[in-house]
Each structure stands twice: as C-alpha cells, then as structure tokens.
Write a protein that holds these residues in place. Structure first.
Motif, PDB file in Angstrom:
ATOM      1  N   GLY A   1     116.680  13.388  41.463  1.00  0.00           N
ATOM      2  CA  GLY A   1     116.782  14.735  40.909  1.00  0.00           C
ATOM      3  C   GLY A   1     117.875  15.533  41.587  1.00  0.00           C
ATOM      4  N   GLY A   2     117.963  16.774  41.242  1.00  0.00           N
ATOM      5  CA  GLY A   2     118.936  17.678  41.854  1.00  0.00           C
ATOM      6  C   GLY A   2     118.326  18.324  43.074  1.00  0.00           C
ATOM      7  N   ASP A   3     118.101  19.610  43.010  1.00  0.00           N
ATOM      8  CA  ASP A   3     117.498  20.329  44.123  1.00  0.00           C
ATOM      9  C   ASP A   3     116.024  20.557  43.826  1.00  0.00           C
ATOM     10  OD1 ASP A   3     119.696  20.593  45.818  1.00  0.00           O
ATOM     11  OD2 ASP A   3     120.509  22.171  44.532  1.00  0.00           O
ATOM     12  N   PRO A   4     115.134  20.480  44.747  1.00  0.00           N
ATOM     13  CA  PRO A   4     115.421  20.109  46.130  1.00  0.00           C
ATOM     14  C   PRO A   4     115.734  18.620  46.240  1.00  0.00           C
ATOM     15  CG  PRO A   4     113.067  20.340  45.861  1.00  0.00           C
ATOM     16  CD  PRO A   4     113.712  20.715  44.524  1.00  0.00           C
ATOM     17  N   ALA A   5     116.638  18.308  47.134  1.00  0.00           N
ATOM     18  CA  ALA A   5     117.030  16.916  47.335  1.00  0.00           C
ATOM     19  C   ALA A   5     115.861  16.126  47.902  1.00  0.00           C
ATOM     20  CB  ALA A   5     118.219  16.834  48.281  1.00  0.00           C
ATOM     21  N   GLU A   6     115.883  14.844  47.665  1.00  0.00           N
ATOM     22  CA  GLU A   6     114.811  13.965  48.125  1.00  0.00           C
ATOM     23  C   GLU A   6     115.261  13.246  49.390  1.00  0.00           C
ATOM     24  OE1 GLU A   6     111.732  10.895  45.956  1.00  0.00           O
ATOM     25  OE2 GLU A   6     113.684  11.248  45.062  1.00  0.00           O
ATOM     26  N   SER A   7     114.362  13.093  50.341  1.00  0.00           N
ATOM     27  CA  SER A   7     114.730  12.379  51.563  1.00  0.00           C
ATOM     28  C   SER A   7     114.810  10.878  51.270  1.00  0.00           C
ATOM     29  CB  SER A   7     113.716  12.629  52.675  1.00  0.00           C
ATOM     30  OG  SER A   7     112.509  11.918  52.425  1.00  0.00           O
ATOM     31  N   VAL A   8     115.583  10.184  52.082  1.00  0.00           N
ATOM     32  CA  VAL A   8     115.724   8.732  51.921  1.00  0.00           C
ATOM     33  C   VAL A   8     114.359   8.068  52.036  1.00  0.00           C
ATOM     34  CG1 VAL A   8     116.714   6.647  52.932  1.00  0.00           C
ATOM     35  CG2 VAL A   8     118.094   8.700  52.756  1.00  0.00           C
ATOM     36  N   THR A   9     113.567   8.489  53.003  1.00  0.00           N
ATOM     37  CA  THR A   9     112.243   7.897  53.215  1.00  0.00           C
ATOM     38  C   THR A   9     111.355   8.078  51.989  1.00  0.00           C
ATOM     39  OG1 THR A   9     112.397   8.361  55.587  1.00  0.00           O
ATOM     40  CG2 THR A   9     110.203   7.935  54.705  1.00  0.00           C
ATOM     41  N   ASP A  10     111.334   9.289  51.424  1.00  0.00           N
ATOM     42  CA  ASP A  10     110.517   9.539  50.235  1.00  0.00           C
ATOM     43  C   ASP A  10     110.993   8.692  49.065  1.00  0.00           C
ATOM     44  OD1 ASP A  10     108.948  11.323  51.606  1.00  0.00           O
ATOM     45  OD2 ASP A  10     109.931  13.104  50.779  1.00  0.00           O
ATOM     46  N   TRP A  11     112.305   8.565  48.889  1.00  0.00           N
ATOM     47  CA  TRP A  11     112.833   7.817  47.764  1.00  0.00           C
ATOM     48  C   TRP A  11     112.501   6.322  47.905  1.00  0.00           C
ATOM     49  CZ3 TRP A  11     116.241   3.898  46.555  1.00  0.00           C
ATOM     50  CH2 TRP A  11     116.562   3.789  45.210  1.00  0.00           C
ATOM     51  N   LEU A  12     112.607   5.793  49.113  1.00  0.00           N
ATOM     52  CA  LEU A  12     112.337   4.378  49.327  1.00  0.00           C
ATOM     53  C   LEU A  12     110.879   4.049  49.049  1.00  0.00           C
ATOM     54  CD1 LEU A  12     114.392   3.623  52.553  1.00  0.00           C
ATOM     55  CD2 LEU A  12     114.914   2.906  50.222  1.00  0.00           C
ATOM     56  N   TRP A  13     109.967   4.931  49.391  1.00  0.00           N
ATOM     57  CA  TRP A  13     108.542   4.642  49.181  1.00  0.00           C
ATOM     58  C   TRP A  13     108.083   5.238  47.895  1.00  0.00           C
ATOM     59  CZ3 TRP A  13     106.511   0.796  51.532  1.00  0.00           C
ATOM     60  CH2 TRP A  13     106.977   0.429  52.785  1.00  0.00           C
TER      61      TRP A  13
END
Length: 83
Positions: free
Chosen positions: A71-83
């Motif tokens: 998504g756009g804002d708020p940006a997603e953390s790498v950790t959240d995206w990976l899991w």
C-alpha cells in the motif's frame, strides 16, 4: 525465473540432515520475493519500511501481484510484509 523459484528448486535438490521447518521456508521465499520486487524497481526501503516506487508491470504475474499488495501510507514494515 524469479529468486523464489530458484530457491525452491535448490531446496528440493540439496539433501540435508536438517529438515527445514515450514515457517523457515515461507520466510525465505517471502524474502526472495522481496529481493525480486526491489530488483524490479517496484519497491524501495525507507529505513525498515517498504514503499512502492512504481506500478509498472514486470511481466511476471506473481511478482506484479505481490507488488500490488504494497500500500501507500502508512508504509508497511519489512517484518510485517514478510509475515
């Protein structure tokens, strides 16, 4: 062929005395997909946050679908995206 495809093939071909847990393999494949997204120029890291850069099609249906999940804002953390 994508990094995730390469990783899958390698993991299936290399015998090991240490079984790979399902969560470990999922995390490795998600990390490989993230590397492909970054190499394709569709996402970039802003500290530990992922931000979409371009929605241009890469020609890889699965990679394009993964890029569309960011998504756009708020940006997603790498950790959240990976899991």
């Amino acid at each position: 062929m994508s990094t995730a495809h390469d990783l899958t093939i390698v993991s299936l071909e290399v015998p090991s005395d240490y079984p790979v847990e399902r969560g470990d393999l999922s995390l490795a494949l998600a990390g490989a997909e993230l590397i492909d997204l970054m190499e394709a120029g569709t996402v970039e890291l802003d500290g530990d946050l992922l931000r979409p850069v371009s929605r241009a099609a890469s020609g890889d249906r699965l990679l394009d679908e993964a890029a569309s999940l960011l998504g756009g804002d708020p940006a997603e953390s790498v950790t959240d995206w990976l899991w």
